[in-house]
Design an enzyme around this catalytic site. Structure first.
Site, short mmCIF file in Angstrom:
data_model
loop_
_atom_site.label_atom_id
_atom_site.label_comp_id
_atom_site.label_asym_id
_atom_site.label_seq_id
_atom_site.Cartn_x
_atom_site.Cartn_y
_atom_site.Cartn_z
N THR A 165 6.56 -70.50 12.39
CA THR A 165 6.13 -70.84 11.03
C THR A 165 6.99 -71.92 10.38
OG1 THR A 165 7.47 -69.05 10.13
CG2 THR A 165 5.16 -68.56 10.61
N GLU A 220 -3.43 -78.61 -4.50
CA GLU A 220 -3.10 -77.31 -3.92
C GLU A 220 -4.35 -76.60 -3.39
OE1 GLU A 220 -0.23 -74.26 -3.07
OE2 GLU A 220 -0.10 -76.39 -3.43
#
Length: 142
Positions: free
Chosen positions: A132, A12
């Protein structure tokens, strides 16, 4: 791309310091930003290394995240077999795999491709912008 080669699959988050790159958040939630970046860099530079990097990322997804019926997230990329989370994010298919598909699709530059190309074979970044959710939208002339 180094984060995909330093561990089993990209974490991450990483931190950069005098000792190099270190994993700071070891989870993997199948985020699409790496695939998106590789696609955009491929379109802008036409450098084959971005397709090779995209193939590496796809292989890592299949190797470490694929399970019967879908894909999993990981709580720790350093131990993928022991840290599976029964959760497949919608953006894996809606964005990450879409960008990887586009990365490997025919650009429509071949002479013969115009007769067999689909609407996704060629996304001209001068004429389209991605929202997006990785949907190509026509740019409004200024």
């Amino acid at each position: 791309l180094k984060m995909y080669t330093k561990s089993n699959i990209g974490p991450e988050a990483v931190r950069f310091g005098s000792d190099g790159m270190r994993i700071s958040r070891a989870q993997n939630y199948q985020r699409p930003e790496t695939a998106e970046t590789m696609y955009i860099l491929w379109k802008v530079t036409n450098d084959q290394k971005w397709r090779e990097a995209g193939w590496t990322v796809f292989q890592k997804f299949v190797t470490h995240l694929k399970v019967p019926g879908g894909f999993v997230s990981l709580s720790d990329v350093r131990i993928p077999e022991m840290s599976r989370i029964d959760r497949m994010e919608s953006f894996l298919l809606a964005e990450a795999f879409k960008y990887l598909y586009l990365l490997f699709s025919d650009d429509g530059d071949d002479e013969d491709s115009s007769s067999s190309s689909s609407s996704f074979d060629h996304v001209d970044l001068h004429r389209f912008v991605f929202n997006t959710e990785a949907h190509p939208l026509p740019r409004v002339p200024s």
